[in-house]
Write a protein that holds these residues in place. Structure first.
Motif, short mmCIF file in Angstrom:
data_model
loop_
_atom_site.label_atom_id
_atom_site.label_comp_id
_atom_site.label_asym_id
_atom_site.label_seq_id
_atom_site.Cartn_x
_atom_site.Cartn_y
_atom_site.Cartn_z
N LEU A 273 0.85 -1.19 0.00
CA LEU A 273 0.00 0.00 0.00
C LEU A 273 0.88 1.23 0.00
N ARG A 274 0.66 2.11 -0.97
CA ARG A 274 1.41 3.36 -1.06
C ARG A 274 0.44 4.53 -0.98
N LEU A 275 0.68 5.40 -0.05
CA LEU A 275 -0.10 6.61 0.14
C LEU A 275 0.87 7.78 0.08
N GLY A 276 1.11 8.27 -1.12
CA GLY A 276 2.12 9.31 -1.28
C GLY A 276 3.49 8.74 -0.95
N GLU A 277 4.19 9.40 -0.03
CA GLU A 277 5.54 8.96 0.34
C GLU A 277 5.52 7.90 1.44
N LEU A 278 4.33 7.52 1.87
CA LEU A 278 4.19 6.49 2.90
C LEU A 278 3.92 5.15 2.23
N GLU A 279 4.69 4.15 2.62
CA GLU A 279 4.57 2.81 2.03
C GLU A 279 4.42 1.78 3.14
N ILE A 280 3.38 0.95 3.04
CA ILE A 280 3.10 -0.07 4.04
C ILE A 280 3.18 -1.44 3.38
N ASP A 281 4.11 -2.26 3.83
CA ASP A 281 4.29 -3.62 3.32
C ASP A 281 3.65 -4.58 4.33
N VAL B 169 7.34 -0.48 7.22
CA VAL B 169 6.84 0.83 6.80
C VAL B 169 8.02 1.67 6.35
N ARG B 170 7.80 2.39 5.25
CA ARG B 170 8.83 3.30 4.76
C ARG B 170 8.22 4.67 4.52
N VAL B 171 9.00 5.70 4.80
CA VAL B 171 8.63 7.07 4.48
C VAL B 171 9.74 7.64 3.62
N ARG B 172 9.38 8.05 2.40
CA ARG B 172 10.39 8.54 1.44
C ARG B 172 11.51 7.50 1.29
N THR B 173 11.13 6.23 1.15
CA THR B 173 12.02 5.08 0.93
C THR B 173 12.89 4.74 2.14
N GLU B 174 12.75 5.48 3.25
CA GLU B 174 13.51 5.18 4.46
C GLU B 174 12.67 4.30 5.39
N ASP B 175 13.27 3.22 5.88
CA ASP B 175 12.57 2.34 6.81
C ASP B 175 12.24 3.08 8.11
N VAL C 51 -9.41 15.05 14.58
CA VAL C 51 -10.74 15.66 14.51
C VAL C 51 -11.21 15.77 15.95
N HIS C 52 -11.13 16.97 16.50
CA HIS C 52 -11.36 17.17 17.92
C HIS C 52 -12.75 16.68 18.34
N GLY C 53 -12.76 15.93 19.41
CA GLY C 53 -14.00 15.38 19.92
C GLY C 53 -14.47 14.14 19.21
N VAL C 54 -13.74 13.73 18.17
CA VAL C 54 -14.16 12.55 17.40
C VAL C 54 -13.04 11.51 17.39
N GLY C 55 -11.96 11.80 16.65
CA GLY C 55 -10.90 10.79 16.52
C GLY C 55 -9.82 11.23 15.56
N TYR C 56 -9.37 10.28 14.73
CA TYR C 56 -8.21 10.53 13.87
C TYR C 56 -8.45 10.00 12.46
N ALA C 57 -7.74 10.60 11.51
CA ALA C 57 -7.80 10.16 10.11
C ALA C 57 -6.40 10.19 9.53
N LEU C 58 -6.10 9.23 8.67
CA LEU C 58 -4.82 9.21 7.96
C LEU C 58 -4.96 10.06 6.69
N GLU C 59 -4.15 11.09 6.60
CA GLU C 59 -4.19 11.97 5.44
C GLU C 59 -3.51 11.30 4.24
N THR C 60 -4.02 11.58 3.06
CA THR C 60 -3.42 11.07 1.83
C THR C 60 -3.20 12.24 0.89
N PRO C 61 -2.28 12.09 -0.06
CA PRO C 61 -2.01 13.19 -1.00
C PRO C 61 -3.26 13.51 -1.82
N ALA C 62 -3.42 14.74 -2.19
CA ALA C 62 -4.53 15.15 -3.04
C ALA C 62 -4.40 14.46 -4.38
N PRO C 63 -5.51 13.99 -4.97
CA PRO C 63 -5.46 13.29 -6.27
C PRO C 63 -5.02 14.24 -7.38
#
Length: 245
Positions: free
Chosen positions: A151-159, A165-171, A233-245
């Motif tokens: 799974l690749r979400l911009g510069e974030l990669e999840i194997d 996990v890698r960020v900008r190809t760095e482990d 998201v205050h009072g609710v929780g969290y979301a993982l941001e992804t790059p704009a399409p």
């Protein structure tokens, strides 16, 4: 005599085997109470009351899990955690006498998987121990059941297969809990997940009193993958941001 149920490479024992828990606490009343409760839950238990004894016991006995107090004679629980994790990966439930978020983040940073603040109920401690061991079992099974693709979400990669996990190809080194938390968020990128949802899915823990555990793990995860990647998201929780399409 009890048979050994954990392998020397740190892989958890088969389901149903009697698991080993090393309890490290210098207060005799607390250590005896924890040991008694965990034995009643079916665990094998050994105890240690200072840092050097804890590291020695972990190396010799190869526990499946540590219940570890931060404040110890000799050297503290953070150093115990560092040394034990350097020997072999093992889940750690850390205990702290102070409701101090800095302690919690430092503990998570050296390899602890969860924490509890004193005073705590023995029922909750036993439940947390069971949850941690189940999560390790799931991680082991997932490692032997590779999922196709990365799974690749911009510069974030999840194997998923290698649990890397890698960020900008760095482990990026994540604890098992941090990895599961990231995957949970990444399964529905940009969708807001409540603390209660994350607690139930990642920790198998339905009690809302544990939501601060979620918050502290999110902070630790942000430090490793970049704060901008997880939106609050205050009072609710969290979301993982992804790059704009």
């Amino acid at each position: 005599m009890d048979q050994t149920h954990t392998t020397h490479n740190g892989v958890p024992a088969t389901p149903g085997a009697q698991r080993r828990v090393l309890v490290v606490e210098d207060d005799p009343t607390i250590v005896d109470a924890i040991a008694a409760r965990l034995r009643a839950e079916g665990f094998q238990v050994q105890t240690a009351t200072d840092g050097p004894a804890a590291v020695e016991a972990a190396e010799a006995w190869l526990p499946d899990l540590l219940v570890l107090d931060i404040m110890l004679p000799g050297f503290d629980g953070l150093e115990v955690c560092r040394r034990v994790q350097a020997q072999r990966p093992v889940p750690v439930l850390m205990l702290t006498a102070r409701d101090d978020e800095t302690d919690m983040l430092v503990g998570l940073g050296v390899g602890a998987d969860d924490y509890m603040t004193k005073p705590f109920s023995m029922r909750e401690l036993a439940a947390r121990v069971h949850v941690l061991l189940r999560r390790v079992e799931r991680a082991t099974q997932a490692a032997h059941t590779p999922r196709s693709g990365i799974l690749r979400l911009g510069e974030l990669e999840i194997d998923h297969a290698q649990r890397r996990v890698r960020v900008r190809t760095e482990d990026v080194h994540l604890t098992p809990t941090e990895f599961d938390l990231l995957v949970c968020l990444a399964n529905t990128p940009r969708a807001v997940l409540s603390r209660e949802q994350l607690l139930a899915e990642v920790w198998d823990w339905a009690d809302a009193s544990g939501t601060r555990t979620v918050d502290s793990h999110i902070k630790a995860l942000r430090r490793k993958i970049g704060a901008e990647r997880i939106r609050t998201v205050h009072g609710v929780g969290y979301a993982l941001e992804t790059p704009a399409p």
